[in-house]
Motif scaffolding. Structure first.
Motif, short mmCIF file in Angstrom:
data_model
loop_
_atom_site.label_atom_id
_atom_site.label_comp_id
_atom_site.label_asym_id
_atom_site.label_seq_id
_atom_site.Cartn_x
_atom_site.Cartn_y
_atom_site.Cartn_z
N VAL A 155 1.58 5.91 -7.61
CA VAL A 155 0.36 6.41 -8.51
C VAL A 155 0.65 8.00 -8.37
O VAL A 155 0.48 8.66 -9.66
CB VAL A 155 -0.92 5.97 -7.73
N GLU A 171 0.87 -1.21 -0.03
CA GLU A 171 0.12 0.01 -0.09
C GLU A 171 0.83 1.26 0.13
O GLU A 171 0.61 2.42 -0.75
CB GLU A 171 -0.89 -0.19 1.12
N LEU A 176 2.36 1.71 -3.47
CA LEU A 176 1.01 2.16 -4.25
C LEU A 176 0.64 3.74 -4.06
O LEU A 176 0.53 4.73 -5.01
CB LEU A 176 -0.38 1.62 -3.88
N GLU A 224 -4.20 0.87 -14.65
CA GLU A 224 -5.24 -0.02 -14.39
C GLU A 224 -6.01 -0.07 -13.11
O GLU A 224 -6.97 -0.54 -12.94
CB GLU A 224 -4.45 -1.53 -14.65
N ASP A 225 -5.40 0.36 -12.16
CA ASP A 225 -5.93 0.19 -10.78
C ASP A 225 -6.97 1.56 -10.65
O ASP A 225 -6.90 2.61 -11.31
CB ASP A 225 -4.98 0.68 -9.70
N SER A 226 -7.99 1.46 -9.66
CA SER A 226 -9.00 2.14 -9.76
C SER A 226 -8.45 3.71 -9.03
O SER A 226 -8.91 4.86 -9.49
CB SER A 226 -10.21 2.02 -8.57
#
Length: 346
Positions: free
Chosen positions: A137, A130, A133, A180-182
């Motif tokens: 991002v 996490e 991420l 690809e991730d929300s």
């Protein structure tokens, strides 16, 4: 905390860009637009600067600063591009609920790690993923914003003409990101929305639009609003006509109105002929100059080159357009320079 008003002047000398701090004042009064306008005008008086010679006023876009500039110099305001970019990044991340919740969760888990002697490998692994991420991002977006901010924050090269092209390139870059991730998709959508909200009308900021059109590296290429581009070109034509008319009045004031030595009934006819010839020639030369410039190839491979050097080569061929280009290309796109000055403690 103490409040200071920093004032920086930007101008061109030949093909060089110059910036100089002309005032840093501690302000103990309320930051009203009237008070700030008075300080601006007093500074101009101290430096012998005619306020009518001020082409543009760039501020951080705070309401009192914008109004102060209008009160002091008329409506010549340019919003600081760097401040707007900063708001785009901050607000986008703040509005991203998933990212905000993820940051809070990781902080809570890290705090638990520090307070507990035992932590499961699974929990540590989840936190690592996490955390990664959270770092990766936003970085894909913030690096784009950071690059644009650095590009437009200089004071030794032309920045006014780069604002509109940079916004266009920034939007294209963010739109092209394959996520690809929300979390990434949400942040992408929020950033594009913030850009549209805060910079959607930037092409209608006349000084920036004119500077962009008159930069041989960009011209009309990065405009997404055809009406804004057309309006800028019309304004350039008007400025060229005004410049040409001033030249005509200056040239003809000592000759065309002089009475002829011998009486002639056709004296006024000759004056009208001369005036018509000069006006026709002026209108034609203006159209020719602008047409030649806009139809010539864009100097796209020379982004790091000084546009004033390019115009130095074009001056003989496009003399009237050169005057307008010089005025607008020596403006700046941010108020960063005045904020770099830090008063020393006494």
């Amino acid at each position: 905390m103490r409040s200071f008003l920093g004032i920086t002047a930007h101008f061109g000398v030949g093909i060089e860009f110059n910036s100089i701090t002309i005032g840093v004042y501690q302000s103990n009064e309320r930051h009203t637009s009237e008070h700030i306008a008075e300080m601006l005008l007093n500074t101009c008086t101290e430096w012998g600067i005619d306020k009518d010679n001020v082409s543009a006023v760039v501020t951080d876009n705070a309401a009192n600063m914008v109004k102060a500039g209008d009160l002091a110099f008329g409506k010549k305001h340019i919003p600081c591009f760097a401040h707007i970019l900063n708001l785009v990044a901050q607000n986008s991340i703040q509005q991203c609920t998933e990212l905000r919740n993820l940051v809070t969760k990781v902080k809570d888990i890290v705090t638990w790690f520090k307070q507990s002697n035992i932590a499961s490998n699974e929990l540590r692994k989840a936190t690592d993923e996490e955390t990664k991420l959270i770092q990766e991002v936003p970085t894909s977006f913030t690096s784009t914003v950071e690059a644009a901010t650095k590009e437009v924050s200089g004071d030794k090269y032309c920045t006014s003409s780069k604002v509109i092209p940079l916004i266009h390139c920034l939007v294209l870059k963010v739109e092209s990101l394959q996520l690809e991730d929300s979390l990434g998709k949400d942040l992408q959508s929020l950033i594009l929305r913030e850009v549209a909200k805060r910079m959607g009308v930037i092409e209608n900021v006349t000084p920036l639009a004119i500077a962009t059109v008159l930069d041989p590296r960009f011209k009309k290429m990065h405009f997404t609003n055809p009406l804004a581009c057309s309006s800028a070109i019309t304004k350039i034509k008007d400025l060229m006509k005004t410049t040409a008319q001033n030249e005509l009045e200056s040239d003809s004031s000592d000759t065309s109105e002089k009475p002829e030595d011998n009486f002639s009934l056709w004296e006024d006819h000759h004056k009208l002929v001369r005036k018509n010839w000069k006006t026709t020639k002026t209108d034609g030369s203006i159209a020719d100059e602008l047409t030649i410039y806009l139809r010539s190839p864009i100097v796209g491979g020379r982004l790091n080159e000084n546009p004033l050097e390019i115009w130095n080569d074009l001056e003989i061929q496009l003399p009237k357009l050169h005057i307008i280009a010089y005025k607008y290309l020596t403006m700046v796109g941010t108020s960063v320079s005045s904020e770099r000055f830090l008063p020393k403690e006494h």
